[in-house]
Write a protein that holds these residues in place. Structure first.
Motif, PDB file in Angstrom:
ATOM      1  N   GLU A  84      -4.037  -7.429   2.179  1.00  0.00           N
ATOM      2  CA  GLU A  84      -4.230  -6.478   1.088  1.00  0.00           C
ATOM      3  C   GLU A  84      -3.557  -5.142   1.401  1.00  0.00           C
ATOM      4  O   GLU A  84      -3.492  -4.720   2.541  1.00  0.00           O
ATOM      5  CB  GLU A  84      -5.746  -6.282   0.910  1.00  0.00           C
ATOM      6  N   THR A 141      -4.714  -2.253  -5.988  1.00  0.00           N
ATOM      7  CA  THR A 141      -5.001  -3.158  -4.882  1.00  0.00           C
ATOM      8  C   THR A 141      -4.073  -4.353  -5.016  1.00  0.00           C
ATOM      9  O   THR A 141      -4.126  -5.069  -6.024  1.00  0.00           O
ATOM     10  CB  THR A 141      -6.467  -3.627  -4.919  1.00  0.00           C
ATOM     11  N   LYS A 143      -3.131  -7.913  -3.485  1.00  0.00           N
ATOM     12  CA  LYS A 143      -3.761  -8.939  -2.649  1.00  0.00           C
ATOM     13  C   LYS A 143      -2.869 -10.160  -2.552  1.00  0.00           C
ATOM     14  O   LYS A 143      -2.123 -10.465  -3.468  1.00  0.00           O
ATOM     15  CB  LYS A 143      -5.107  -9.363  -3.237  1.00  0.00           C
TER      16      LYS A 143
END
Length: 150
Positions: A84, A141, A143
């Protein structure tokens, strides 16, 4: 002209430029949602991925510069772990958008980040946006799963 060469020319351009906030917002916040309708966020995400494929970026510094050149704002990597990355984006346009609209989308930037990180790390990625009204910033974010290699 190779696409990566085009990206480097745009990023490394020394020609001073300015952008009308009104013109930018007119297209992004009024015209595109009117044309795209309820699918606006999804289409903008895929449009961001398309832009990233047309303008591949090799490293973090070029990524930051691209965001500034595109008038998307100042991008900062806040955290990186095994699967991440957490980015923060700030700009006067973001402040304006967050304060004046009940719902705002940063999916163009999210898709762009997803595709750039995917190309750099060679794994399938997905980016989630987190606009924050209190701080007038957007967190992204990114990921991935190392088992999802390209």
């Amino acid at each position: 002209m190779k696409e990566s060469t085009a990206a480097n020319q745009i990023i490394n351009s020394v020609e001073p430029r300015s952008i009308s906030i009104f013109g930018y917002e007119l297209i992004r916040e009024t015209l595109l949602p009117e044309i795209l309708g309820k699918d606006t966020p999804e289409i903008l995400y895929w449009a961001g991925k398309l832009l990233a494929r047309k303008y591949p970026i090799d490293d973090y510094d070029q990524l930051v510069e691209f965001f500034e050149q595109a008038s998307w704002g100042q991008l900062e990597l806040k955290n990186e772990s095994k699967n991440e990355m957490e980015f923060e984006l700030i700009s006067p346009l973001i402040v304006s958008r967050i304060k004046t609209k009940a719902e705002q989308f940063f999916q163009l930037e999210a898709g762009f980040l997803a595709q750039q990180i995917e190309q750099q790390k060679q794994v399938i990625t997905e980016t989630f946006e987190h606009p924050n009204k209190k701080s007038n910033k957007v967190r992204f974010t990114v990921k991935w799963d190392q088992r999802d290699a390209l």
